[in-house]
Design a protein around this motif. Structure first.
Motif, PDB file in Angstrom:
ATOM      1  N   THR A 142       0.827  -1.193   0.000  1.00  0.00           N
ATOM      2  CA  THR A 142       0.000   0.000   0.000  1.00  0.00           C
ATOM      3  C   THR A 142       0.863   1.245   0.000  1.00  0.00           C
ATOM      4  O   THR A 142       1.917   1.282   0.630  1.00  0.00           O
ATOM      5  N   ARG A 143       0.414   2.260  -0.715  1.00  0.00           N
ATOM      6  CA  ARG A 143       1.144   3.525  -0.737  1.00  0.00           C
ATOM      7  C   ARG A 143       0.729   4.406   0.430  1.00  0.00           C
ATOM      8  O   ARG A 143       1.415   5.350   0.771  1.00  0.00           O
ATOM      9  N   ASN A 144      -0.461   4.148   1.005  1.00  0.00           N
ATOM     10  CA  ASN A 144      -0.981   4.869   2.159  1.00  0.00           C
ATOM     11  C   ASN A 144      -0.890   6.381   2.011  1.00  0.00           C
ATOM     12  O   ASN A 144      -0.890   6.908   0.891  1.00  0.00           O
ATOM     13  N   THR A 145      -0.839   7.080   3.128  1.00  0.00           N
ATOM     14  CA  THR A 145      -0.900   8.542   3.104  1.00  0.00           C
ATOM     15  C   THR A 145       0.345   9.187   2.513  1.00  0.00           C
ATOM     16  O   THR A 145       0.335  10.380   2.233  1.00  0.00           O
ATOM     17  N   MET A 146       1.398   8.442   2.319  1.00  0.00           N
ATOM     18  CA  MET A 146       2.620   9.029   1.743  1.00  0.00           C
ATOM     19  C   MET A 146       2.470   9.362   0.265  1.00  0.00           C
ATOM     20  O   MET A 146       3.294  10.082  -0.296  1.00  0.00           O
ATOM     21  N   ILE A 147       1.407   8.894  -0.379  1.00  0.00           N
ATOM     22  CA  ILE A 147       1.243   9.135  -1.808  1.00  0.00           C
ATOM     23  C   ILE A 147       1.089  10.627  -2.111  1.00  0.00           C
ATOM     24  O   ILE A 147       1.433  11.093  -3.200  1.00  0.00           O
ATOM     25  N   ASP A 148       0.585  11.402  -1.154  1.00  0.00           N
ATOM     26  CA  ASP A 148       0.361  12.829  -1.377  1.00  0.00           C
ATOM     27  C   ASP A 148       1.557  13.696  -1.005  1.00  0.00           C
ATOM     28  O   ASP A 148       1.461  14.929  -1.022  1.00  0.00           O
ATOM     29  N   GLY A 149       2.684  13.086  -0.670  1.00  0.00           N
ATOM     30  CA  GLY A 149       3.868  13.849  -0.300  1.00  0.00           C
ATOM     31  C   GLY A 149       4.678  14.300  -1.504  1.00  0.00           C
ATOM     32  O   GLY A 149       4.500  13.822  -2.630  1.00  0.00           O
ATOM     33  N   TRP A 150       5.589  15.246  -1.255  1.00  0.00           N
ATOM     34  CA  TRP A 150       6.551  15.703  -2.258  1.00  0.00           C
ATOM     35  C   TRP A 150       7.829  14.880  -2.132  1.00  0.00           C
ATOM     36  O   TRP A 150       8.308  14.627  -1.027  1.00  0.00           O
ATOM     37  N   TYR A 151       8.411  14.495  -3.298  1.00  0.00           N
ATOM     38  CA  TYR A 151       9.631  13.697  -3.299  1.00  0.00           C
ATOM     39  C   TYR A 151      10.607  14.220  -4.354  1.00  0.00           C
ATOM     40  O   TYR A 151      10.194  14.647  -5.434  1.00  0.00           O
ATOM     41  N   PRO A 152      11.917  14.171  -4.053  1.00  0.00           N
ATOM     42  CA  PRO A 152      12.909  14.591  -5.048  1.00  0.00           C
ATOM     43  C   PRO A 152      12.995  13.555  -6.161  1.00  0.00           C
ATOM     44  O   PRO A 152      12.982  12.353  -5.897  1.00  0.00           O
ATOM     45  N   VAL A 153      13.088  14.024  -7.405  1.00  0.00           N
ATOM     46  CA  VAL A 153      13.146  13.083  -8.528  1.00  0.00           C
ATOM     47  C   VAL A 153      14.264  13.403  -9.514  1.00  0.00           C
ATOM     48  O   VAL A 153      14.523  12.627 -10.432  1.00  0.00           O
ATOM     49  N   SER A 154      14.953  14.549  -9.319  1.00  0.00           N
ATOM     50  CA  SER A 154      16.049  14.913 -10.221  1.00  0.00           C
ATOM     51  C   SER A 154      16.747  16.149  -9.689  1.00  0.00           C
ATOM     52  O   SER A 154      16.179  16.903  -8.884  1.00  0.00           O
ATOM     53  N   LEU A 155      17.980  16.362 -10.134  1.00  0.00           N
ATOM     54  CA  LEU A 155      18.634  17.646  -9.924  1.00  0.00           C
ATOM     55  C   LEU A 155      18.070  18.637 -10.941  1.00  0.00           C
ATOM     56  O   LEU A 155      17.953  18.327 -12.128  1.00  0.00           O
ATOM     57  N   ALA A 156      17.750  19.826 -10.491  1.00  0.00           N
ATOM     58  CA  ALA A 156      17.228  20.840 -11.405  1.00  0.00           C
ATOM     59  C   ALA A 156      18.260  21.214 -12.455  1.00  0.00           C
ATOM     60  O   ALA A 156      17.918  21.490 -13.607  1.00  0.00           O
ATOM     61  N   SER A 157      19.530  21.193 -12.079  1.00  0.00           N
ATOM     62  CA  SER A 157      20.598  21.584 -12.999  1.00  0.00           C
ATOM     63  C   SER A 157      20.764  20.593 -14.143  1.00  0.00           C
ATOM     64  O   SER A 157      21.402  20.913 -15.160  1.00  0.00           O
ATOM     65  N   ASP A 197      -1.934  14.137  -4.587  1.00  0.00           N
ATOM     66  CA  ASP A 197      -2.376  15.535  -4.603  1.00  0.00           C
ATOM     67  C   ASP A 197      -1.889  16.210  -3.331  1.00  0.00           C
ATOM     68  O   ASP A 197      -2.587  16.201  -2.307  1.00  0.00           O
ATOM     69  N   PRO A 198      -0.661  16.770  -3.335  1.00  0.00           N
ATOM     70  CA  PRO A 198      -0.125  17.392  -2.121  1.00  0.00           C
ATOM     71  C   PRO A 198      -1.057  18.475  -1.583  1.00  0.00           C
ATOM     72  O   PRO A 198      -1.503  19.343  -2.330  1.00  0.00           O
ATOM     73  N   GLN A 199      -1.341  18.380  -0.296  1.00  0.00           N
ATOM     74  CA  GLN A 199      -2.262  19.322   0.331  1.00  0.00           C
ATOM     75  C   GLN A 199      -1.565  20.559   0.890  1.00  0.00           C
ATOM     76  O   GLN A 199      -2.223  21.481   1.361  1.00  0.00           O
ATOM     77  N   LYS A 200      -0.251  20.565   0.841  1.00  0.00           N
ATOM     78  CA  LYS A 200       0.489  21.732   1.321  1.00  0.00           C
ATOM     79  C   LYS A 200       1.778  21.859   0.528  1.00  0.00           C
ATOM     80  O   LYS A 200       2.243  20.882  -0.079  1.00  0.00           O
ATOM     81  N   PRO A 201       2.355  23.067   0.495  1.00  0.00           N
ATOM     82  CA  PRO A 201       3.599  23.243  -0.258  1.00  0.00           C
ATOM     83  C   PRO A 201       4.754  22.489   0.384  1.00  0.00           C
ATOM     84  O   PRO A 201       4.655  22.037   1.535  1.00  0.00           O
ATOM     85  N   LEU A 202       5.842  22.359  -0.366  1.00  0.00           N
ATOM     86  CA  LEU A 202       7.041  21.722   0.159  1.00  0.00           C
ATOM     87  C   LEU A 202       7.521  22.477   1.395  1.00  0.00           C
ATOM     88  O   LEU A 202       7.432  23.706   1.467  1.00  0.00           O
ATOM     89  N   PHE A 203       8.041  21.754   2.368  1.00  0.00           N
ATOM     90  CA  PHE A 203       8.515  22.349   3.622  1.00  0.00           C
ATOM     91  C   PHE A 203       9.578  23.427   3.359  1.00  0.00           C
ATOM     92  O   PHE A 203      10.312  23.374   2.375  1.00  0.00           O
ATOM     93  N   ALA A 204       9.650  24.386   4.262  1.00  0.00           N
ATOM     94  CA  ALA A 204      10.577  25.512   4.112  1.00  0.00           C
ATOM     95  C   ALA A 204      11.920  25.217   4.771  1.00  0.00           C
ATOM     96  O   ALA A 204      11.987  24.622   5.842  1.00  0.00           O
ATOM     97  N   ILE A 205      12.995  25.646   4.121  1.00  0.00           N
ATOM     98  CA  ILE A 205      14.333  25.687   4.714  1.00  0.00           C
ATOM     99  C   ILE A 205      14.811  27.126   4.529  1.00  0.00           C
ATOM    100  O   ILE A 205      15.377  27.481   3.480  1.00  0.00           O
ATOM    101  N   PRO A 206      14.571  28.010   5.483  1.00  0.00           N
ATOM    102  CA  PRO A 206      14.880  29.429   5.309  1.00  0.00           C
ATOM    103  C   PRO A 206      16.342  29.703   4.959  1.00  0.00           C
ATOM    104  O   PRO A 206      16.646  30.662   4.231  1.00  0.00           O
ATOM    105  N   GLU A 207      17.249  28.863   5.456  1.00  0.00           N
ATOM    106  CA  GLU A 207      18.675  29.075   5.190  1.00  0.00           C
ATOM    107  C   GLU A 207      19.004  28.984   3.698  1.00  0.00           C
ATOM    108  O   GLU A 207      20.027  29.501   3.250  1.00  0.00           O
ATOM    109  N   ALA A 208      18.149  28.335   2.926  1.00  0.00           N
ATOM    110  CA  ALA A 208      18.394  28.205   1.484  1.00  0.00           C
ATOM    111  C   ALA A 208      18.408  29.567   0.795  1.00  0.00           C
ATOM    112  O   ALA A 208      19.002  29.724  -0.276  1.00  0.00           O
ATOM    113  N   ASP A 209      17.749  30.550   1.406  1.00  0.00           N
ATOM    114  CA  ASP A 209      17.669  31.888   0.820  1.00  0.00           C
ATOM    115  C   ASP A 209      18.551  32.908   1.550  1.00  0.00           C
ATOM    116  O   ASP A 209      18.463  34.100   1.292  1.00  0.00           O
TER     117      ASP A 209
END
Length: 281
Positions: free
Chosen positions: A2-17, A68-80
């Motif tokens: 079962t994929r359960n509730t994790m199906i609606d999460g955000w996951y990394p799938v590639s480097l943007a670069s 269907d993610p119900q919220k945006p990806l978590f914040a890491i303020p230090e990234a900015d």
């Protein structure tokens, strides 16, 4: 399975670069997916049946979801934060549960034995008392006041120091580590573990860092972090059972495992069980 509730999460799938029009074929929770740059320049992710999947770019990575993610990806303020070097470490494939990969990242006690003379060394093996909590407002697991002696806490460190850590788990397959920043003691180095669940017992691990280090060549920063994780991989791929046990009676924790205990309890509470073993077999 079962994929359960994790199906609606955000996951990394590639480097943007590394996005291009040809794309990258990979998988997410057992489903084949394709990642590419669309005609509009944005990331485009499609599922095995050709359906468009949610996509965003953050922290140097493309993120997607089968649900269907119900919220945006978590914040890491230090990234900015101005002045930080953002380091894309690349990817390491590990034949283990994605949840096992995160839990190993949270474990301090293995430093002297797995990362000898880098993150730890005998006889400095004791894990001092630290604080662990599930922060209800953020719905995240946090470990604070973690201190450990390290021969080389970072590539920029000169000689051994007692390093202070904070661990944060904002999503079931992601963890953020804040640790002593040798060049700037008033700041924290940020090292993350973004895990892509390919299957319940196979994952791609994408480490990423946001550092204050103007001296070390980028290649050395990447190599240092890759060395650490490759050392972890041999341990992870030999753990039995391969899935992460969530039944409290299946593995006996020690005082040093408080973060792991909280993480497993948090996973079970939310039904984050893709990659978990619920009962003894």
């Amino acid at each position: 399975m079962t994929r359960n509730t994790m199906i609606d999460g955000w996951y990394p799938v590639s480097l943007a670069s590394q996005l291009d029009a040809h794309g990258r074929r990979t998988a997410l929770m057992g489903e084949p997916i394709a990642v590419r740059r669309g005609e509009d320049g944005n990331a485009k992710v499609t599922g095995g049946n050709g359906r468009d999947l949610p996509a965003c770019i953050r922290y140097g990575h493309v993120w997607s979801s089968l649900g269907d993610p119900q919220k945006p990806l978590f914040a890491i303020p230090e990234a900015d934060q101005p002045g930080r070097r953002l380091v894309e470490v690349g990817v390491v494939r590990v034949r283990c549960s994605p949840l096992r990969a995160v839990e190993n990242f949270l474990d301090i006690a293995h430093f002297p034995f797995v990362h000898t003379d880098i993150l730890g060394a005998e006889p400095h093996t004791e894990v001092q008392n630290y604080k662990v909590e599930i922060r209800e407002d953020e719905d995240e697991v946090w470990a604070t006041q973690v201190k450990f002696y390290q021969p080389q806490a970072a590539k920029s460190a000169e000689g051994g120091i007692t390093t202070e850590y904070m661990y944060r788990v904002p999503a079931p397959t992601c963890s953020v580590l804040y640790k002593t920043c040798p060049p700037r003691p008033a700041e924290w180095d940020v090292i993350t573990l973004f895990v892509q669940p390919l299957a319940e017992d196979l994952c791609d691990v994408w480490p990423w860092m946001a550092l204050f280090d103007d001296e070390t060549p980028m290649t050395d920063l990447i190599h240092f972090q890759q060395t650490i994780f490759v050392q972890d991989r041999s341990i992870l791929e030999n753990q039995i059972p391969r899935l992460l046990p969530l039944d409290p009676g299946m593995e006996i924790p020690t005082r040093a495992d408080l973060t792991s205990v909280a993480y497993r309890r948090w996973l079970k509470r939310h039904g984050y069980t893709y990659g978990a073993q619920l009962v003894a077999q």
